[in-house]
Design a protein around this motif. Structure first.
Motif, PDB file in Angstrom:
ATOM      1  N   ALA A 164       0.823  -1.212   0.000  1.00 19.16           N
ATOM      2  CA  ALA A 164       0.000   0.000   0.000  1.00 19.16           C
ATOM      3  C   ALA A 164       0.856   1.260   0.000  1.00 19.16           C
ATOM      4  N   VAL A 165       1.890   1.285   0.849  1.00 21.08           N
ATOM      5  CA  VAL A 165       2.754   2.470   0.929  1.00 21.08           C
ATOM      6  C   VAL A 165       3.499   2.680  -0.381  1.00 21.08           C
ATOM      7  N   GLY A 166       4.036   1.602  -0.954  1.00 24.68           N
ATOM      8  CA  GLY A 166       4.746   1.725  -2.219  1.00 24.68           C
ATOM      9  C   GLY A 166       3.849   2.235  -3.333  1.00 24.68           C
ATOM     10  N   PHE A 167       2.650   1.678  -3.432  1.00 29.52           N
ATOM     11  CA  PHE A 167       1.718   2.088  -4.486  1.00 29.52           C
ATOM     12  C   PHE A 167       1.295   3.543  -4.305  1.00 29.52           C
ATOM     13  N   LEU A 168       0.852   3.897  -3.104  1.00 30.70           N
ATOM     14  CA  LEU A 168       0.329   5.249  -2.873  1.00 30.70           C
ATOM     15  C   LEU A 168       1.417   6.306  -3.013  1.00 30.70           C
ATOM     16  N   SER A 169       2.633   5.992  -2.590  1.00 30.40           N
ATOM     17  CA  SER A 169       3.730   6.953  -2.700  1.00 30.40           C
ATOM     18  C   SER A 169       4.020   7.271  -4.163  1.00 30.40           C
ATOM     19  N   PHE A 170       4.094   6.241  -4.989  1.00 31.18           N
ATOM     20  CA  PHE A 170       4.385   6.491  -6.407  1.00 31.18           C
ATOM     21  C   PHE A 170       3.173   7.072  -7.134  1.00 31.18           C
ATOM     22  N   ARG A 171       1.982   6.752  -6.665  1.00 32.07           N
ATOM     23  CA  ARG A 171       0.793   7.377  -7.258  1.00 32.07           C
ATOM     24  C   ARG A 171       0.816   8.878  -6.988  1.00 32.07           C
ATOM     25  N   LEU A 172       1.185   9.256  -5.761  1.00 32.31           N
ATOM     26  CA  LEU A 172       1.288  10.678  -5.439  1.00 32.31           C
ATOM     27  C   LEU A 172       2.400  11.334  -6.254  1.00 32.31           C
ATOM     28  N   MET A 173       3.540  10.670  -6.374  1.00 30.12           N
ATOM     29  CA  MET A 173       4.635  11.208  -7.179  1.00 30.12           C
ATOM     30  C   MET A 173       4.230  11.341  -8.638  1.00 30.12           C
ATOM     31  N   GLU A 174       3.437  10.407  -9.111  1.00 29.47           N
ATOM     32  CA  GLU A 174       2.952  10.441 -10.490  1.00 29.47           C
ATOM     33  C   GLU A 174       2.127  11.711 -10.731  1.00 29.47           C
ATOM     34  N   TYR A 175       1.248  12.022  -9.781  1.00 29.98           N
ATOM     35  CA  TYR A 175       0.384  13.194  -9.941  1.00 29.98           C
ATOM     36  C   TYR A 175       1.179  14.489  -9.761  1.00 29.98           C
ATOM     37  N   LYS A 191       4.142   2.264 -10.336  1.00 42.43           N
ATOM     38  CA  LYS A 191       3.599   2.182  -8.979  1.00 42.43           C
ATOM     39  C   LYS A 191       3.217   0.746  -8.629  1.00 42.43           C
ATOM     40  N   PHE A 192       2.829  -0.044  -9.612  1.00 46.01           N
ATOM     41  CA  PHE A 192       2.514  -1.445  -9.348  1.00 46.01           C
ATOM     42  C   PHE A 192       3.792  -2.253  -9.105  1.00 46.01           C
ATOM     43  N   LEU A 193       4.858  -1.921  -9.838  1.00 43.18           N
ATOM     44  CA  LEU A 193       6.133  -2.592  -9.598  1.00 43.18           C
ATOM     45  C   LEU A 193       6.679  -2.247  -8.215  1.00 43.18           C
ATOM     46  N   VAL A 194       6.580  -0.984  -7.811  1.00 41.16           N
ATOM     47  CA  VAL A 194       7.059  -0.592  -6.483  1.00 41.16           C
ATOM     48  C   VAL A 194       6.207  -1.259  -5.404  1.00 41.16           C
ATOM     49  N   ALA A 195       4.895  -1.364  -5.627  1.00 39.07           N
ATOM     50  CA  ALA A 195       4.038  -2.069  -4.666  1.00 39.07           C
ATOM     51  C   ALA A 195       4.475  -3.521  -4.533  1.00 39.07           C
ATOM     52  N   LEU A 196       4.833  -4.148  -5.654  1.00 37.84           N
ATOM     53  CA  LEU A 196       5.319  -5.533  -5.626  1.00 37.84           C
ATOM     54  C   LEU A 196       6.600  -5.631  -4.806  1.00 37.84           C
ATOM     55  N   LEU A 197       7.542  -4.738  -5.072  1.00 37.67           N
ATOM     56  CA  LEU A 197       8.817  -4.767  -4.352  1.00 37.67           C
ATOM     57  C   LEU A 197       8.623  -4.560  -2.848  1.00 37.67           C
ATOM     58  N   CYS A 198       7.790  -3.601  -2.494  1.00 36.62           N
ATOM     59  CA  CYS A 198       7.573  -3.308  -1.077  1.00 36.62           C
ATOM     60  C   CYS A 198       6.767  -4.397  -0.384  1.00 36.62           C
ATOM     61  N   ALA A 199       5.950  -5.144  -1.139  1.00 40.39           N
ATOM     62  CA  ALA A 199       5.243  -6.272  -0.540  1.00 40.39           C
ATOM     63  C   ALA A 199       6.236  -7.350  -0.112  1.00 40.39           C
ATOM     64  N   PHE A 200       7.300  -7.534  -0.887  1.00 33.60           N
ATOM     65  CA  PHE A 200       8.319  -8.526  -0.543  1.00 33.60           C
ATOM     66  C   PHE A 200       9.342  -7.982   0.461  1.00 33.60           C
ATOM     67  N   LEU A 201       9.721  -6.708   0.305  1.00 37.32           N
ATOM     68  CA  LEU A 201      10.847  -6.160   1.067  1.00 37.32           C
ATOM     69  C   LEU A 201      10.424  -5.273   2.228  1.00 37.32           C
ATOM     70  N   GLY A 202       9.147  -4.918   2.312  1.00 38.19           N
ATOM     71  CA  GLY A 202       8.676  -4.053   3.384  1.00 38.19           C
ATOM     72  C   GLY A 202       8.672  -2.584   2.983  1.00 38.19           C
TER      73      GLY A 202
END
Length: 358
Positions: A164-175, A191-202
């Motif tokens: 959630a944090v990875g996705f929302l952070s990059f979504r905000l950066m996108e806007y 943002k989906f790739l960052v969400a994937l990475l943060c789901a595995f890595l925290g």
């Protein structure tokens, strides 16, 4: 959680097995890389030459060895076989060994191998097609959360929070990037790739991923510009006007392409606008309420530019554009595999901030 396995004398056999498994999985990932962007099945038909359609026999499908035995050419038509196939196989096998070196025979090895399985095809697809397919990123996010289940409820919560944090952070950066540059500054797939990475890595890895990806991507982009005069792919026409990657799978560029206009052309380009779907007239209140979170999270930014016929313009990478996804993937692998080393060579505060002390 540590696995019990055979006596110490048999460990080299297990290591060899893991490397061979990585080579075989890399061979399968070559199929994923070739077919997923085209919307083709990764199961049927079997492997074949893309030039002549020659169906590969089992002995032509042995990772690395078949390519060497055939001297990099199709047995049917003699067309060259890209060395990328061997590169993907060897890269996957070596990354499997690197994961073993990092995590030993513990449960943490399992999600590490799965992350490699996801990042390798995403990287090569993005390099060639500038897209990050949902068919890989969305199941990858789910896998990051589900693989945390054996580690307990807290680990599952951390994985979900990370996504959630990875996705929302990059979504905000996108806007924010679009508002600042009046054009799409980040690709919709990042943002989906960052969400994937943060789901595995925290979620703690987010800053480190952004820092290392931006730093390394910028260095390579600048070096390519200095050496070859362009960072983008050869043969791609230069983008004109404010065109940018479109759609939810489009990828990001590290550096926006410059825009040039004839000296005599004085007319200003129309300012990019953003029209949220929930603000459109004629919608019932309940539908507006439902659309608010949907639009804020996934509506493409900005509105797609249209050509004279009212159709979406096809974006092409300019000479200063490079895909951002591969650098995000590389940064994630670095944090996962080099975490203990980063904790040793950096100050505890910096290591913790970059997510390398986990």
């Amino acid at each position: 959680m540590t696995f019990t396995y055979a006596p110490g004398w048999a460990e080299p056999l297990f290591i060899l097995f893991l490397f061979i498994l990585g080579l075989c999985i890399g061979s399968f990932l070559n199929v994923v890389i070739a077919r997923v962007p085209e919307g083709l099945s990764i199961v049927r038909p079997g492997s074949r030459c893309p030039k002549c359609g020659h169906v590969l026999s089992w002995y032509e499908n042995i990772p690395v060895l078949s390519w060497l035995g055939l001297r990099g050419k199709c047995r049917g038509c003699g067309a060259p076989i890209s060395p990328r196939y061997v590169l993907v196989e060897l890269l996957t096998g070596l990354l499997f060994l690197a994961c073993l070196k990092r995590f030993d025979w513990t449960y943490a090895l399992v999600p590490a191998l799965v992350l490699v399985f996801l990042l390798v095809p995403l990287t090569f697809i993005d390099l060639e097609h500038w897209i990050l397919p949902f068919s890989l990123t969305l199941p990858g996010i789910a896998a990051g959360v589900l693989l945390a289940i054996p580690q307990g409820a807290e680990a599952v919560g951390q994985a979900a929070l990370g996504a959630a944090v990875g996705f929302l952070s990059f979504r905000l950066m996108e806007y924010v990037g679009w508002r600042a540059f009046k054009r799409e500054a980040l690709g919709g797939g990042d943002k989906f790739l960052v969400a994937l990475l943060c789901a595995f890595l925290g979620w703690q890895s987010l800053l480190g991923i952004l820092f290392f990806a931006s730093l390394q991507g910028s260095i390579v982009g600048v070096a390519l510009l200095a050496l070859t005069g362009r960072a983008g792919p050869r043969g791609a026409p230069e983008a004109e006007g404010p065109a940018s990657p479109q759609g939810p799978q489009a990828d990001a560029s590290v550096t926006p392409a410059p825009r040039t206009a004839p000296a005599q052309e004085e007319a200003e380009e129309p300012e990019a606008t953003m029209t949220w779907d929930f603000t459109k007239p004629g919608l019932p209140l309940w539908k507006r309420v439902v659309l608010v979170p949907v639009c804020l999270l996934v509506q493409p930014i900005p509105d797609a530019p249209l050509d004279d016929a009212g159709e979406e313009e096809e974006w092409v990478p300019g000479p200063t554009n490079i895909p951002f996804g591969p650098w995000l993937a590389l940064a994630g692998l670095e944090l996962m595999l080099l975490g203990p080393w980063l904790a040793r060579v950096l100050s505890p505060e910096v290591a913790m901030m970059l997510g390398g002390a986990r």
